[in-house]
Design a protein around this motif. Structure first.
Motif, PDB file in Angstrom:
ATOM      1  N   MET A 109       0.824  -1.209   0.000  1.00  0.00           N
ATOM      2  CA  MET A 109       0.000   0.000   0.000  1.00  0.00           C
ATOM      3  C   MET A 109       0.859   1.261   0.000  1.00  0.00           C
ATOM      4  SD  MET A 109      -3.044  -0.906  -0.402  1.00  0.00           S
ATOM      5  CE  MET A 109      -3.808   0.679  -0.164  1.00  0.00           C
ATOM      6  N   VAL A 110       1.943   1.255   0.756  1.00  0.00           N
ATOM      7  CA  VAL A 110       2.834   2.422   0.778  1.00  0.00           C
ATOM      8  C   VAL A 110       3.474   2.625  -0.589  1.00  0.00           C
ATOM      9  CG1 VAL A 110       5.004   3.316   1.719  1.00  0.00           C
ATOM     10  CG2 VAL A 110       3.271   2.398   3.255  1.00  0.00           C
ATOM     11  N   LEU A 111       3.992   1.553  -1.185  1.00  0.00           N
ATOM     12  CA  LEU A 111       4.619   1.677  -2.503  1.00  0.00           C
ATOM     13  C   LEU A 111       3.608   2.107  -3.567  1.00  0.00           C
ATOM     14  CD1 LEU A 111       6.980  -1.427  -2.498  1.00  0.00           C
ATOM     15  CD2 LEU A 111       7.613   0.988  -2.252  1.00  0.00           C
ATOM     16  N   LEU A 112       2.402   1.555  -3.503  1.00  0.00           N
ATOM     17  CA  LEU A 112       1.358   1.941  -4.440  1.00  0.00           C
ATOM     18  C   LEU A 112       0.997   3.414  -4.293  1.00  0.00           C
ATOM     19  CD1 LEU A 112      -0.792   1.128  -6.566  1.00  0.00           C
ATOM     20  CD2 LEU A 112      -2.298   0.626  -4.629  1.00  0.00           C
ATOM     21  N   SER A 113       0.862   3.869  -3.049  1.00  0.00           N
ATOM     22  CA  SER A 113       0.487   5.266  -2.841  1.00  0.00           C
ATOM     23  C   SER A 113       1.595   6.223  -3.264  1.00  0.00           C
ATOM     24  CB  SER A 113       0.095   5.507  -1.381  1.00  0.00           C
ATOM     25  OG  SER A 113       1.200   5.330  -0.530  1.00  0.00           O
ATOM     26  N   VAL A 114       2.841   5.825  -3.091  1.00  0.00           N
ATOM     27  CA  VAL A 114       3.954   6.670  -3.553  1.00  0.00           C
ATOM     28  C   VAL A 114       3.943   6.740  -5.084  1.00  0.00           C
ATOM     29  CG1 VAL A 114       6.470   6.826  -3.705  1.00  0.00           C
ATOM     30  CG2 VAL A 114       5.386   6.343  -1.511  1.00  0.00           C
ATOM     31  N   ALA A 115       3.707   5.609  -5.735  1.00  0.00           N
ATOM     32  CA  ALA A 115       3.651   5.611  -7.199  1.00  0.00           C
ATOM     33  C   ALA A 115       2.484   6.462  -7.696  1.00  0.00           C
ATOM     34  CB  ALA A 115       3.521   4.176  -7.716  1.00  0.00           C
ATOM     35  N   LEU A 116       1.324   6.327  -7.058  1.00  0.00           N
ATOM     36  CA  LEU A 116       0.172   7.135  -7.456  1.00  0.00           C
ATOM     37  C   LEU A 116       0.426   8.620  -7.216  1.00  0.00           C
ATOM     38  CD1 LEU A 116      -2.736   4.895  -6.144  1.00  0.00           C
ATOM     39  CD2 LEU A 116      -2.188   5.387  -8.532  1.00  0.00           C
ATOM     40  N   VAL A 147      -0.771  11.363  -1.651  1.00  0.00           N
ATOM     41  CA  VAL A 147       0.105  11.311  -0.480  1.00  0.00           C
ATOM     42  C   VAL A 147      -0.728  11.069   0.788  1.00  0.00           C
ATOM     43  CG1 VAL A 147       0.164  13.768   0.116  1.00  0.00           C
ATOM     44  CG2 VAL A 147       2.151  12.349   0.552  1.00  0.00           C
ATOM     45  N   TRP A 148      -1.992  11.443   0.752  1.00  0.00           N
ATOM     46  CA  TRP A 148      -2.857  11.222   1.918  1.00  0.00           C
ATOM     47  C   TRP A 148      -3.109   9.736   2.160  1.00  0.00           C
ATOM     48  CZ3 TRP A 148      -2.998  14.742   5.361  1.00  0.00           C
ATOM     49  CH2 TRP A 148      -2.839  16.072   4.992  1.00  0.00           C
TER      50      TRP A 148
END
Length: 66
Positions: free
Chosen positions: A14-21, A30-31
């Motif tokens: 989830m962290v890696l996905l959110s950073v990519a998004l 970033v939220w």
């Protein structure tokens, strides 16, 4: 895979996905990273982890993975 490792793997994804998004779609993603981090932090203090509950219902067994 044990429950603990499943939760950690899910949080990492989830962290890696959110950073990519955040990088490729919108800075507002970033939220999602903030939400994941806060959820991990509150689970340390309260012991309540929604992801662990979902994984248990999906049949992931707690304990050693060996």
């Amino acid at each position: 895979m044990s429950l603990d490792r499943s939760v950690l793997a899910f949080a990492g994804i989830m962290v890696l996905l959110s950073v990519a998004l955040t990088a490729w779609v919108s800075p507002l993603f970033v939220w999602l990273t903030v939400f994941v981090g806060l959820n991990m932090l509150q689970s340390v203090f309260t012991g309540f982890c929604p992801a662990a509950i979902v994984f248990k219902k999906l049949g992931v067994k707690p304990g050693c993975a060996f």
